[in-house]
Write an enzyme that holds these catalytic residues in place. Sequence first.
Site, short mmCIF file in Angstrom:
data_model
loop_
_atom_site.label_atom_id
_atom_site.label_comp_id
_atom_site.label_asym_id
_atom_site.label_seq_id
_atom_site.Cartn_x
_atom_site.Cartn_y
_atom_site.Cartn_z
N CYS A 43 13.02 -15.63 -1.23
CA CYS A 43 13.95 -16.42 -2.06
C CYS A 43 13.24 -16.94 -3.31
O CYS A 43 12.07 -17.27 -3.28
CB CYS A 43 14.47 -17.61 -1.28
SG CYS A 43 15.31 -17.15 0.23
N ARG A 78 10.48 -10.91 -6.78
CA ARG A 78 10.14 -11.47 -5.47
C ARG A 78 10.90 -10.78 -4.35
O ARG A 78 10.55 -10.92 -3.18
CB ARG A 78 10.46 -12.97 -5.45
CG ARG A 78 9.57 -13.79 -6.34
CD ARG A 78 10.08 -15.21 -6.47
NE ARG A 78 9.98 -15.96 -5.25
CZ ARG A 78 8.91 -16.64 -4.84
NH1 ARG A 78 7.85 -16.66 -5.59
NH2 ARG A 78 8.91 -17.32 -3.72
N TRP A 117 16.71 -13.99 -0.08
CA TRP A 117 16.16 -12.90 0.73
C TRP A 117 16.51 -13.27 2.17
O TRP A 117 15.98 -14.25 2.70
CB TRP A 117 14.66 -12.80 0.52
CG TRP A 117 14.00 -11.63 1.18
CD1 TRP A 117 14.00 -10.34 0.75
CD2 TRP A 117 13.22 -11.66 2.38
NE1 TRP A 117 13.26 -9.57 1.62
CE2 TRP A 117 12.78 -10.35 2.63
CE3 TRP A 117 12.87 -12.66 3.28
CZ2 TRP A 117 12.00 -10.01 3.72
CZ3 TRP A 117 12.09 -12.32 4.38
CH2 TRP A 117 11.66 -11.01 4.60
N ASN A 174 14.42 -22.40 -0.36
CA ASN A 174 13.52 -21.30 0.02
C ASN A 174 12.71 -21.80 1.22
O ASN A 174 12.21 -22.92 1.19
CB ASN A 174 12.60 -20.98 -1.16
CG ASN A 174 11.53 -19.96 -0.80
OD1 ASN A 174 11.60 -19.31 0.24
ND2 ASN A 174 10.54 -19.82 -1.66
N GLY A 175 12.61 -21.00 2.27
CA GLY A 175 11.86 -21.42 3.46
C GLY A 175 12.76 -21.35 4.70
O GLY A 175 13.81 -20.71 4.67
N GLU A 225 -4.01 1.92 2.93
CA GLU A 225 -3.29 1.44 1.75
C GLU A 225 -2.46 2.58 1.13
O GLU A 225 -1.33 2.35 0.69
CB GLU A 225 -4.29 0.87 0.74
CG GLU A 225 -3.72 0.43 -0.58
CD GLU A 225 -2.66 -0.68 -0.49
OE1 GLU A 225 -2.48 -1.26 0.60
OE2 GLU A 225 -2.00 -0.92 -1.50
N LYS A 235 1.53 2.15 0.61
CA LYS A 235 2.16 2.29 -0.71
C LYS A 235 3.24 3.36 -0.65
O LYS A 235 4.32 3.17 -1.17
CB LYS A 235 1.07 2.67 -1.73
CG LYS A 235 1.20 2.09 -3.08
CD LYS A 235 0.81 0.65 -3.26
CE LYS A 235 1.13 -0.28 -2.18
NZ LYS A 235 0.61 -1.61 -2.27
N GLU A 248 6.27 2.15 1.42
CA GLU A 248 6.89 0.98 0.80
C GLU A 248 7.82 1.35 -0.36
O GLU A 248 8.92 0.83 -0.46
CB GLU A 248 5.74 0.10 0.29
CG GLU A 248 6.10 -1.23 -0.25
CD GLU A 248 4.86 -2.03 -0.67
OE1 GLU A 248 3.82 -1.40 -0.97
OE2 GLU A 248 4.94 -3.25 -0.71
N HIS A 256 -7.36 12.06 18.29
CA HIS A 256 -7.11 11.27 19.50
C HIS A 256 -5.63 10.93 19.66
O HIS A 256 -5.29 10.00 20.39
CB HIS A 256 -7.95 9.99 19.48
CG HIS A 256 -9.42 10.26 19.53
ND1 HIS A 256 -10.05 10.78 20.64
CD2 HIS A 256 -10.38 10.13 18.57
CE1 HIS A 256 -11.34 10.94 20.38
NE2 HIS A 256 -11.56 10.56 19.13
N LYS A 315 8.02 -9.93 -2.76
CA LYS A 315 6.67 -9.99 -3.32
C LYS A 315 5.82 -11.02 -2.59
O LYS A 315 4.66 -10.79 -2.29
CB LYS A 315 6.76 -10.35 -4.81
CG LYS A 315 5.41 -10.42 -5.52
CD LYS A 315 4.80 -9.05 -5.62
CE LYS A 315 3.44 -9.04 -6.29
NZ LYS A 315 2.73 -7.76 -6.01
O1 M6R Z 1 0.36 -12.30 -1.47
P1 M6R Z 1 -0.37 -11.62 -0.34
O2 M6R Z 1 -1.49 -10.80 -0.81
O3 M6R Z 1 -0.77 -12.58 0.73
O4 M6R Z 1 0.72 -10.66 0.29
C1 M6R Z 1 0.46 -9.95 1.47
C2 M6R Z 1 1.44 -8.82 1.67
O5 M6R Z 1 2.73 -9.33 1.83
C3 M6R Z 1 1.43 -7.84 0.50
O6 M6R Z 1 0.15 -7.33 0.27
C4 M6R Z 1 2.39 -6.66 0.78
O7 M6R Z 1 1.92 -5.90 1.83
C5 M6R Z 1 2.53 -5.82 -0.50
N1 M6R Z 1 3.92 -5.75 -0.86
C6 M6R Z 1 2.09 -4.44 -0.36
O8 M6R Z 1 2.27 -3.71 -1.54
#
Ligand code: M6R
Length: 607
Positions: free
Chosen positions: A2, A28, A73, A99-100, A480, A484, A487, A503, A602
Amino acid sequence: MCGIVGCMGCPNGTLETLMDGLGNLEYRGYDSAGVALGPVLETRKRAGELDELRKTVAEEPPTGDFGVGHTRWSTHGPPADRNAHPHTDESGRVAVVHNGIIENYQRIRDELEAEGVTFTSETDTEVVPHLIARELESGSDATNGDGGCSPADAFHAVVDRLEGSYALCVVVDGHEAIFAARQGSPLVMGVDERATYLASDVPAFIERTRDVVFLEDGQRVELRPDDWTVMDADRSPVEVSVETVEYTAEATGKSGYDHYMLKEINEQPDALRQCLSGRLDELDGTIEIEELSDLEEPTSVQIVACGTSYHAAVYAATLLRGAGVPAAAHLASEYATAPAPLGKGTLVIGVTQSGETADTLAALREARARGARTLAVTNQVNSTAARECDDVVYIRAGPEIGVAATKTFSSQLMATLLLTEDLVGLAEDLDPLIEALRDLPGAIQTVLDTTDAREVAAEIADSDAYFFIGRDRQFPVALEGALKCKEISYEHAEGFAAGELKHGPLALVTPATPVFAIVTGDGERARKTIGNIKEVEARDAPVVAVTDGRSEAERYADLVLEIPETHPLTAPVLTNVQLQLVSYHLANDLGRPIDKPRNLAKSVTVE
Ligand code: M6R
């Protein structure tokens, strides 16, 4: 997650300021949006993209001198108009954006429903306007002479009852004020001579002011047309400092790129320059992080993080172990409820781009509560992690708007490398590493200028799944690369330690599952990974080697993504840039909403 905006005394028009702010917070992640303007309270809200709200306010523009806005969100209840914020009480007198998560909302809701209050949403937030309305009618702290509370008293009495995490903004019909509170969810205030702003994050109002007050947990704010007051939970005024943030509105724009993600991938040479600036001494052959001058060498290190930051944590733990220090990376969401035992002198490091990730904050708080010294490695100056930890190292990557972390991952890798050297020492002779670090921005630029990622993405599109393998310091890059890919392209992708393939995961490998093999150097790790490539080849899976050309990997690969030769500790940055670009082009060719992938946010400010 949010996003909240608020403005009082906006010179360019309240609605325009709120809509601009919501637009700036789109990164976000959200699924609905709304606004409320006062003092004659008017609300508009719609599920879906911000454009839906834009259409609604264009048809029937709300007017007012101040207001609040929200991008939602979903947590409690699906994306729907009824669940979008602002939420109001039954009479429409009180509007709230939040938010929260209000953890005691069900108890409050049961109580209010028993009194006959009708709820119109499934959200936890809706209890707040109903509670405030009840206080306004019949509050015990009567200060307005007509048997109820003043709006300010009602607001504070209700916030006192809330448990959980919240950044809240409240507007009451007929009353020229915005009331706000922060507990466990980010809330910042922007100020200039004519206007005051509230927001979940600075980019919301960056084109209007760069003078910012970073509110603390437990603080509350009252904005009025001519002044503003920050107070603590007892309503005693608190003196706060106004800081000028360094980045500008331009830094948060797309600068001609189609997507923030592509812009941020291309910003990596500069981001790394910033990260390394003043921390390498080429003449003395030393690496030093000024912020860490008071920190003693730890006996062991636990690193907590989520998502991409967790992959940086895996890399950092590998370096620390390589330097002889017991170290492990932990998923913060697990650590918060099942922490690892601490030894005397254990340092707990939280790696978090935003500094606001609820799981990471919870893990760090757990470590602190058990007596550990904590260190935040973060991008956000003054974020909650930065403020709550004993020490902080900034990665200095600049604002990252795309939901997919790119430049901040590279900066996290290098910041944790510098930190490892500073804390425990990586090598006797640092010269080759310092040279590689100095050349790294240029090497990234070479990758950006010469990459074949677009062609590779086109070649392997339409596959059943995508696998990524790497060893040792390239293992987090494999993780990673897969994150990516899934995602932003929504394609199935997994990353494995190269040796683990046989394995179990090898059962998934077919001619329709390309395998990205990350092979750098010419030592034992490279030889073993080439062995894994052969296992894949034997199953007729296409192999994409991501390599510096020092081994024979290219010989066994169908496609190659090359990186310049560099130091083994800096090579993961370069291989990762190639994989970022492959994911970007794959997702772009598929027409995905790259900067705002579905269901993702985000900054994940709920546990
Ligand atoms: O702000 P942060 O680095 O703590 O966020 C952690 C994850 O939410 C963040 O890295 C998320 O996995 C990314 N969207 C990946 O691209």
